[in-house]
Motif scaffolding. Structure first.
Motif, mmCIF file in Angstrom:
data_model
loop_
_atom_site.group_PDB
_atom_site.id
_atom_site.type_symbol
_atom_site.label_atom_id
_atom_site.label_comp_id
_atom_site.label_asym_id
_atom_site.label_seq_id
_atom_site.Cartn_x
_atom_site.Cartn_y
_atom_site.Cartn_z
ATOM 1 N N VAL A 98 0.821 -1.210 0.000
ATOM 2 C CA VAL A 98 0.000 0.000 0.000
ATOM 3 C C VAL A 98 0.856 1.262 0.000
ATOM 4 C CG1 VAL A 98 -1.776 1.286 1.243
ATOM 5 C CG2 VAL A 98 -1.890 -1.207 1.142
ATOM 6 N N LEU A 99 1.815 1.345 0.934
ATOM 7 C CA LEU A 99 2.562 2.595 1.098
ATOM 8 C C LEU A 99 3.685 2.749 0.085
ATOM 9 C CD1 LEU A 99 2.754 2.819 4.998
ATOM 10 C CD2 LEU A 99 1.005 3.712 3.438
ATOM 11 N N LEU A 100 4.439 1.701 -0.193
ATOM 12 C CA LEU A 100 5.550 1.815 -1.140
ATOM 13 C C LEU A 100 5.072 1.632 -2.588
ATOM 14 C CD1 LEU A 100 8.430 -0.035 0.765
ATOM 15 C CD2 LEU A 100 8.301 2.400 0.207
ATOM 16 N N PHE A 101 4.615 0.439 -2.917
ATOM 17 C CA PHE A 101 4.170 0.165 -4.284
ATOM 18 C C PHE A 101 3.008 1.082 -4.671
ATOM 19 C CE2 PHE A 101 1.483 -2.280 -7.261
ATOM 20 C CZ PHE A 101 2.405 -2.512 -8.283
ATOM 21 N N GLY A 102 1.978 1.119 -3.842
ATOM 22 C CA GLY A 102 0.823 1.967 -4.131
ATOM 23 C C GLY A 102 1.157 3.441 -4.104
ATOM 24 N N GLY A 103 2.027 3.843 -3.173
ATOM 25 C CA GLY A 103 2.414 5.247 -3.095
ATOM 26 C C GLY A 103 3.128 5.723 -4.340
ATOM 27 N N LEU A 104 3.996 4.879 -4.898
ATOM 28 C CA LEU A 104 4.686 5.234 -6.137
ATOM 29 C C LEU A 104 3.703 5.374 -7.294
ATOM 30 C CD1 LEU A 104 7.789 2.884 -5.802
ATOM 31 C CD2 LEU A 104 7.855 5.386 -5.814
ATOM 32 N N LEU A 105 2.755 4.449 -7.370
ATOM 33 C CA LEU A 105 1.750 4.541 -8.430
ATOM 34 C C LEU A 105 0.936 5.826 -8.303
ATOM 35 C CD1 LEU A 105 0.373 0.871 -8.491
ATOM 36 C CD2 LEU A 105 1.751 1.965 -10.267
ATOM 37 N N ALA A 106 0.493 6.122 -7.091
ATOM 38 C CA ALA A 106 -0.364 7.290 -6.885
ATOM 39 C C ALA A 106 0.351 8.590 -7.193
ATOM 40 C CB ALA A 106 -0.892 7.297 -5.446
ATOM 41 N N ARG A 107 1.628 8.661 -6.874
ATOM 42 C CA ARG A 107 2.386 9.895 -7.096
ATOM 43 C C ARG A 107 2.907 10.015 -8.523
ATOM 44 N NH1 ARG A 107 4.627 13.200 -3.125
ATOM 45 N NH2 ARG A 107 4.080 12.721 -0.951
ATOM 46 N N SER A 108 2.854 8.926 -9.289
ATOM 47 C CA SER A 108 3.473 8.948 -10.614
ATOM 48 C C SER A 108 2.568 9.515 -11.703
ATOM 49 C CB SER A 108 3.902 7.528 -11.018
ATOM 50 O OG SER A 108 2.770 6.693 -11.178
ATOM 51 N N GLY A 109 1.287 9.697 -11.414
ATOM 52 C CA GLY A 109 0.397 10.245 -12.433
ATOM 53 C C GLY A 109 -0.992 9.658 -12.330
ATOM 54 N N ASP A 110 -1.861 10.047 -13.234
ATOM 55 C CA ASP A 110 -3.259 9.641 -13.205
ATOM 56 C C ASP A 110 -3.616 8.877 -14.474
ATOM 57 O OD1 ASP A 110 -5.847 9.346 -12.424
ATOM 58 O OD2 ASP A 110 -6.469 11.386 -12.897
ATOM 59 N N GLY A 111 -2.716 7.968 -14.852
ATOM 60 C CA GLY A 111 -2.943 7.214 -16.073
ATOM 61 C C GLY A 111 -3.843 6.013 -15.858
ATOM 62 N N GLU A 112 -4.156 5.337 -16.947
ATOM 63 C CA GLU A 112 -5.052 4.184 -16.892
ATOM 64 C C GLU A 112 -4.457 3.057 -16.056
ATOM 65 O OE1 GLU A 112 -7.135 1.003 -19.994
ATOM 66 O OE2 GLU A 112 -6.343 2.922 -20.722
ATOM 67 N N ILE A 113 -3.125 2.848 -16.189
ATOM 68 C CA ILE A 113 -2.483 1.757 -15.453
ATOM 69 C C ILE A 113 -2.532 2.022 -13.949
ATOM 70 C CG2 ILE A 113 -0.172 2.778 -15.636
ATOM 71 C CD1 ILE A 113 -1.062 -0.975 -15.688
ATOM 72 N N GLN A 114 -2.365 3.295 -13.554
ATOM 73 C CA GLN A 114 -2.437 3.627 -12.134
ATOM 74 C C GLN A 114 -3.845 3.364 -11.589
ATOM 75 O OE1 GLN A 114 -0.842 5.485 -14.336
ATOM 76 N NE2 GLN A 114 1.251 5.662 -13.553
ATOM 77 N N GLN A 115 -4.850 3.789 -12.335
ATOM 78 C CA GLN A 115 -6.234 3.573 -11.906
ATOM 79 C C GLN A 115 -6.516 2.088 -11.709
ATOM 80 O OE1 GLN A 115 -8.650 5.646 -11.142
ATOM 81 N NE2 GLN A 115 -8.113 7.648 -11.980
ATOM 82 N N GLU A 116 -6.102 1.301 -12.673
ATOM 83 C CA GLU A 116 -6.389 -0.138 -12.628
ATOM 84 C C GLU A 116 -5.672 -0.825 -11.465
ATOM 85 O OE1 GLU A 116 -5.484 -4.108 -15.348
ATOM 86 O OE2 GLU A 116 -5.374 -2.105 -16.257
ATOM 87 N N LEU A 117 -4.387 -0.542 -11.305
ATOM 88 C CA LEU A 117 -3.608 -1.231 -10.280
ATOM 89 C C LEU A 117 -3.993 -0.779 -8.867
ATOM 90 C CD1 LEU A 117 -0.049 -1.396 -11.887
ATOM 91 C CD2 LEU A 117 -1.838 -3.141 -11.836
ATOM 92 N N ILE A 118 -4.238 0.501 -8.693
ATOM 93 C CA ILE A 118 -4.620 0.975 -7.363
ATOM 94 C C ILE A 118 -5.982 0.403 -6.965
ATOM 95 C CG2 ILE A 118 -5.296 3.028 -6.048
ATOM 96 C CD1 ILE A 118 -3.028 4.519 -7.460
ATOM 97 N N ALA A 119 -6.881 0.283 -7.931
ATOM 98 C CA ALA A 119 -8.175 -0.348 -7.639
ATOM 99 C C ALA A 119 -7.979 -1.787 -7.173
ATOM 100 C CB ALA A 119 -9.066 -0.308 -8.878
ATOM 101 N N SER A 120 -6.996 -2.481 -7.755
ATOM 102 C CA SER A 120 -6.721 -3.864 -7.368
ATOM 103 C C SER A 120 -6.054 -3.944 -5.997
ATOM 104 C CB SER A 120 -5.826 -4.540 -8.416
ATOM 105 O OG SER A 120 -6.486 -4.623 -9.659
ATOM 106 N N ILE A 121 -5.266 -2.930 -5.650
ATOM 107 C CA ILE A 121 -4.706 -2.878 -4.300
ATOM 108 C C ILE A 121 -5.822 -2.693 -3.285
ATOM 109 C CG2 ILE A 121 -3.273 -1.530 -2.720
ATOM 110 C CD1 ILE A 121 -1.464 -0.857 -5.090
#
Length: 383
Positions: free
Chosen positions: A91-114
């Motif tokens: 959540v904090l490391l992997f998810g945090g990097l995704l959340a801070r890296s942008g608002d792309g489709e891949i971020q939306q999909e992966l964060i939803a799965s987290i």
């Protein structure tokens, strides 16, 4: 200054505390860490159902939009329960990097799965030679069409064996220790060329060494060559959370030691009546309260994004390392020989404090960073 929790924060705190009291005693925790990946998948799904996995993420990703205080509340209770599930890694490391890296489709999909508990992640940043330096990166990435190929080795990857996906730091420009020229890449752990060697850490949680042999289909996360700033921001967030976990552990150890001193008898009387031992327990309490004070200061600085946020965080990490050594050592000594047995939880709490101290730099390392930062800000440094 008002340090009272909001109604929502109080509800989160009570929710975690009830779960630990009802479903996560030390015996259950012992069974969890003995499982294949060092945690219980059923407990992880409970985290998802209770909404804890959504707390740090912005509402744009379907999250709660929690602040540093919200994370502190969760991690402090996790510390009291010695929770082994990979909240930090996924959540904090992997998810945090995704959340801070942008608002792309891949971020939306992966964060939803987290958030729904179906995805496990990890952050592969550490290398054999790098010690505590995030910028010391020898793993390389070369362009392969629109994606990249990675070659190198990462060590001590938290949750590395259970992770479905990893974010890997790799060098795309510059020399080995340059901050510029580091990029971040998303890979699937089932990709050809990925080799995972898992092992338990001293605190019972699992990590892995990850070998990358010309691993293809690596997707750039964030901007090319600009990964260091993203890494540092997420590491700072996570370091603050780990310090909150440590504070919970210190409180638990102090309370357990005081309670034990009231029942353990020597020379016909409870050892808690001996003044010299009372002084030692007071020292434990004072050290824990010093950590709490610095934790609140660092959390407030982080939420306010003020200029002292990094300095406050480094000071906190130094205090956590030193207070953790004192409190963990005193708790073991005052419990006597049983304090170091696997059957008693005290030694396990102390081991977790030692692991937190070494994660992202121990007390000595962060003190040197604090002194350098203070000097750069024109402040007088005292050793």
């Amino acid at each position: 200054m008002n340090f009272n929790f909001t109604e929502e924060q109080a509800m989160i705190k009570d929710s975690v505390a009830r779960f630990i009291a009802d479903d996560y005693d030390f015996d259950q925790r012992t069974k969890n860490v003995a499982m294949e990946h060092g945690f219980n998948p059923s407990s992880w799904q409970t985290f998802a159902e209770l909404g804890w996995l959504s707390i740090p993420f912005p509402s744009a990703f379907g999250g709660f939009g929690g602040s540093a205080v919200d994370i502190m509340v969760i991690m402090e209770e996790f510390g009291k329960g010695l929770v082994a599930e990979p909240y930090v890694a996924t959540v904090l490391l992997f998810g945090g990097l995704l959340a801070r890296s942008g608002d792309g489709e891949i971020q939306q999909e992966l964060i939803a799965s987290i958030i729904d508990g179906s995805l496990q992640g990890g952050f592969a940043y550490h290398e054999r030679q790098s010690r505590f330096e995030l910028s010391d990166v020898k793993t390389t990435a070369v362009a392969d069409g629109e994606q990249y190929r990675l070659t190198g080795e990462k060590t001590v990857v938290f949750n590395g064996a259970a992770a479905n996906k990893l974010i890997v730091s790799a060098r795309t420009a510059g020399d080995q220790c340059d901050e510029n020229g580091i990029s971040l890449f998303l890979i699937d752990t089932e990709t050809d060329g990925v080799s995972v060697t898992a092992y338990p850490m001293m605190d019972g949680q699992q990590a892995a060494n990850i070998s990358l042999n010309n691993v293809g289909n690596a997707q750039l996360i964030g901007e090319l060559h600009q990964g260091f700033g993203l890494m540092q921001a997420v590491v700072n967030d996570t370091m603050l959370a780990l310090c909150a976990e440590a504070q919970g552990i210190m409180q638990k150890l102090t309370e357990a030691t005081v309670a034990y001193s009231k029942t353990r008898e020597q020379f016909g009387t409870a050892i808690g009546k001996f003044q010299v031992l009372q002084h030692r327990m007071v020292d434990m309490f004072v050290a824990g309260e010093q950590v709490r004070s610095l934790l609140y200061r660092a959390v407030c600085s982080a939420d306010a994004s003020n200029e002292n946020a990094t300095k406050d965080l480094l000071a906190l990490k130094v205090m956590v390392g030193r207070a953790g050594k004192l409190i963990g050592g005193e708790a073991i000594q005052l419990h006597g020989g049983m304090g170091i047995t696997d059957e008693l939880d005290v030694g396990h709490y102390a081991k977790r404090l030692m692991m937190i101290n070494t994660t992202f730099g121990d007390a000595d390392y962060n003190q040197q960073k604090f002194l350098k930062l203070s000097a750069s800000l024109g402040l007088r440094c005292m050793s």
